[in-house]
Design a protein around this motif. Sequence first.
Motif, PDB file in Angstrom:
ATOM      1  N   ILE A  25      -8.315  51.999 -13.347  1.00 14.29           N
ATOM      2  CA  ILE A  25      -9.766  51.787 -13.436  1.00 14.29           C
ATOM      3  C   ILE A  25     -10.338  52.552 -14.613  1.00 14.29           C
ATOM      4  O   ILE A  25     -11.106  52.023 -15.415  1.00 14.29           O
ATOM      5  CB  ILE A  25     -10.444  52.222 -12.113  1.00 14.29           C
ATOM      6  CG1 ILE A  25     -10.063  51.251 -10.996  1.00 14.29           C
ATOM      7  CG2 ILE A  25     -11.959  52.287 -12.285  1.00 14.29           C
ATOM      8  CD1 ILE A  25     -10.489  51.708  -9.621  1.00 14.29           C
ATOM      9  N   ILE A  26      -9.946  53.839 -14.737  1.00 16.09           N
ATOM     10  CA  ILE A  26     -10.448  54.659 -15.844  1.00 16.09           C
ATOM     11  C   ILE A  26      -9.998  54.080 -17.174  1.00 16.09           C
ATOM     12  O   ILE A  26     -10.772  53.987 -18.137  1.00 16.09           O
ATOM     13  CB  ILE A  26      -9.969  56.117 -15.692  1.00 16.09           C
ATOM     14  CG1 ILE A  26     -10.656  56.772 -14.495  1.00 16.09           C
ATOM     15  CG2 ILE A  26     -10.246  56.912 -16.962  1.00 16.09           C
ATOM     16  CD1 ILE A  26     -10.158  58.165 -14.187  1.00 16.09           C
ATOM     17  N   GLY A  27      -8.746  53.660 -17.242  1.00 11.06           N
ATOM     18  CA  GLY A  27      -8.209  53.130 -18.500  1.00 11.06           C
ATOM     19  C   GLY A  27      -8.895  51.863 -18.955  1.00 11.06           C
ATOM     20  O   GLY A  27      -9.071  51.638 -20.157  1.00 11.06           O
ATOM     21  N   SER A  28      -9.321  51.015 -18.017  1.00  8.22           N
ATOM     22  CA  SER A  28      -9.916  49.732 -18.397  1.00  8.22           C
ATOM     23  C   SER A  28     -11.427  49.796 -18.555  1.00  8.22           C
ATOM     24  O   SER A  28     -12.009  49.020 -19.301  1.00  8.22           O
ATOM     25  CB  SER A  28      -9.561  48.664 -17.353  1.00  8.22           C
ATOM     26  OG  SER A  28     -10.095  49.015 -16.085  1.00  8.22           O
ATOM     27  N   GLN A  29     -12.090  50.745 -17.865  1.00  3.76           N
ATOM     28  CA  GLN A  29     -13.554  50.739 -17.867  1.00  3.76           C
ATOM     29  C   GLN A  29     -14.191  52.011 -18.421  1.00  3.76           C
ATOM     30  O   GLN A  29     -15.411  52.072 -18.539  1.00  3.76           O
ATOM     31  CB  GLN A  29     -14.065  50.498 -16.442  1.00  3.76           C
ATOM     32  CG  GLN A  29     -13.772  49.084 -15.944  1.00  3.76           C
ATOM     33  CD  GLN A  29     -14.274  48.852 -14.530  1.00  3.76           C
ATOM     34  OE1 GLN A  29     -13.494  48.801 -13.601  1.00  3.76           O
ATOM     35  NE2 GLN A  29     -15.562  48.734 -14.379  1.00  3.76           N
ATOM     36  N   LEU A  30     -13.372  53.001 -18.748  1.00  5.45           N
ATOM     37  CA  LEU A  30     -13.959  54.231 -19.267  1.00  5.45           C
ATOM     38  C   LEU A  30     -13.286  54.663 -20.556  1.00  5.45           C
ATOM     39  O   LEU A  30     -13.915  54.739 -21.613  1.00  5.45           O
ATOM     40  CB  LEU A  30     -13.874  55.338 -18.211  1.00  5.45           C
ATOM     41  CG  LEU A  30     -14.525  56.670 -18.575  1.00  5.45           C
ATOM     42  CD1 LEU A  30     -16.000  56.471 -18.897  1.00  5.45           C
ATOM     43  CD2 LEU A  30     -14.362  57.680 -17.440  1.00  5.45           C
ATOM     44  N   GLY A  31     -12.014  54.959 -20.516  1.00  4.74           N
ATOM     45  CA  GLY A  31     -11.313  55.407 -21.726  1.00  4.74           C
ATOM     46  C   GLY A  31      -9.817  55.360 -21.525  1.00  4.74           C
ATOM     47  O   GLY A  31      -9.305  55.505 -20.406  1.00  4.74           O
TER      48      GLY A  31
END
Length: 844
Positions: A25-31
């Motif tokens: 989730i973090i990799g696709s939507q944050l950084g």
Amino acid sequence: MKVSLNYLKKYIDFDLPQISQLINIIGSQLGAIEEQPVNLAEVYKDVIIVKIIKSQKIENSDHLNSCLIDDGRKIVDIERDDNGYISVVCGAPNVKEGILAAWLPPGSVVPATFYKEKLVLETRPIRGSVSHGMLASPKELALYDDHGGILVINDDVKPGDNFCQAYDLDDVIIDIENKMFTHRPDCFGLLGIAREVSGILDHPFKSPSWYIKEELTNQNNFDEDIKINNEIPSLVPRFSVVVIDHIKIEPSPIKIQTYLSRLGIRPINNIVDLTNLIMIETGQPLHAYDYHKLQKIMADDQTITIRPPKPNERAQLINGKELTPNQEAITIAAGNQIIGLGGVMGGTNSEIDNQTTAIVLESASFDMFKIRRTSMELGIFSDAVTRFTKGQSPLQTVRVLSYALSKILDSVPGSKQATKIIDDNHLAEVIRKRDSLNPEITVNLDFINQRLGTQLTTQEVIKILTNVECQIENKDNNLTVKAPFWRTDLEIREDIVEEVGRLYGYENITSHSLTREVKPTIKNANLELKSNIRQLLSSVGANELLTHSFVSRKLIENTNQSADQAYQIANSLSPELNYYRLSLTPSLLSKVQINAKAGFKEFAIFEIGTYHLIDRFNDSAVSDTNITEFQSVALVYTTAKPVKSATYFKAKQFLSYLIDKLNILDVKFVPLKDVSEIDDHLSQVVKPFDINRSALIIANDKQWGIVGEYQKNVSTKLKLISSTAGFEVDTRLFQLGQSDKVYKRLSRYPAVKQDITLQVNNSVNYADINQLLISALNEIVPDHSSYSLAPLSIYSPDNNPEKLNYTFHLEISSYLRTLKEQEVNELLDKVSEHANNKFQAIRV
């Protein structure tokens, strides 16, 4: 940017998904995640807190001690003495009876080697004693680089406690790529990351009250005072300080040290560690000065000055470097000394140490571009620089300073606030009032959905944005969004669209095939025409030039044009370029001598461009607001070689080639001397041309340009070669070209070639004779035949200067048979008769 999962949980009131799902989730939507997450529980799972019961020097050793430790009988299957204690050999100078320490039992991996070549401990004899594992130093525990002694634990723990659980080391560290947050300074703090994770997981986030409310503790009963003199408020919009007294410098609690070390910062002391931890938490760097050192530097002034560096001024920084600040640097000074480079690093003359008893705590906002240039030039790359170069919001400086003040007062026994919070605030009043850096943004729901390809409802969009603490007002699906004070990136409607799409999740947006009809790009007719003209003229040896649209007054006057009809440039690039040109021809003529001197004996140069005239269609005087622009193509041909005919015909040949290839019909060349009135747009174009050796170009009863040789005074002033001619034609003429060309098939039979010379009075123009011959041939030549007529020569007989001889070359062929010369002679006799009837022409 290293992120502690445990620290995120302090701000998130719901259960996070599994670590693998969270990383996706973090990799696709944050950084982007740079490396695999670090599971600290695996690293520290075997570390046990123990008590040293006995410590005795080992004979024949100058530093080794044989120790008995109490592990609360945590470890089974290990050799113990009669009292249940375990033997460990330790060489640390600070080992002594009664202290608590971290023990690595046999079979455990030294944490500092966990991600390298793992060092697994075992039971082994040392100098007659048996050592079961080891007592660990901070370096061996991967906390910080201190190998001078074992880690002494003074916290409320007991033997047998798991070190990992006691100090929140059952943690996962996620490393997010810094480049992903370049435009998001708030995400350089764990508070910002927690807010983003909460928003991505569709949970509302609520920032802590100390961060939301800006409160100043400004009682007037303080013992100390300090002043701020900000000489560069445009670069330092906000600079806030407070003095804290009765400070005792000592090591930080181990829990704080573990949080700093796991997030990549070396622990130093309780004050510096606390400011660094708050920086990691909020993204706002802080700096602490020794107050008493500053007092000595400031003497009676008690003023901190923010200013540019002085020439050859030196600064001694806490990293041990002495340097001369670059001119981009922002210096923090006291008295005549630099006490720090703003946003980069503090100076040694104000550095806190073990003798510090009072501090000046600073929270400020600096121009990020100045910080970046200073950092790059001086080669200083600190955690503070990383955050300041992203443009931290100046609206959070006092909030964070107040928070740091309260944390220090709570954690340092006896500490006392000695001054009010001094806030040197130069933010615009409108920014302070709305508590947001950027104005409110109004965006329509349809605008969002159309660009994202979604069908989100108003309530869904509002929830997405309010989850990350944006304030929304809705009126008929027109959303007015107020960005929170920490968001520096929300400025326009498209930013809101991007925010909604990212938090909603681009992977949740259904892909659709394009439904719009794809059509070829409509070609620009004017660009296509100019491209064709370039290709045609280049194909016959002409070279294109690009000259300035601006010319000098001298060039205008040297070509007989009127400078009064040209616009003068108030802020010209140079004195030689201070007028709009009145036609293209002077610009080309000015390049003739340069090329001739370079050794070119024969050449043709052309340009397609614009010229400007003061509005002559107004009856009023020269207007400063009206400007008329025309586009034309101009060509100049010149040769230093001997020529047999007038150069006019060479220039006309280039033009006729263009006219023919672009299929322009019914173009006439009328001698300039026979034209009584020149159209306004050509009034200055014709000025350089010789009235007796030039012709106007006329089609559809309109004047389009001129072709001919140049006046003698123009040739003299511009030092032209004597054989020079050219043309300048409005490009709109070439837009009259017929798109459909008529195919004319070739005859299988040989053509008959004959010349015809007609003698007429010198008052008869070539154009008139040529047109008459073509009309006569069209009338006489049978339909089953084709012909071509070309001029050969025009000359005046030596014995009769009042006459002119026009010679034409005729080629004619039949599609049915081979023609006989007698037939062609008879045809030419009939043509001669037509010429005689109209112009009294005699065939010679």
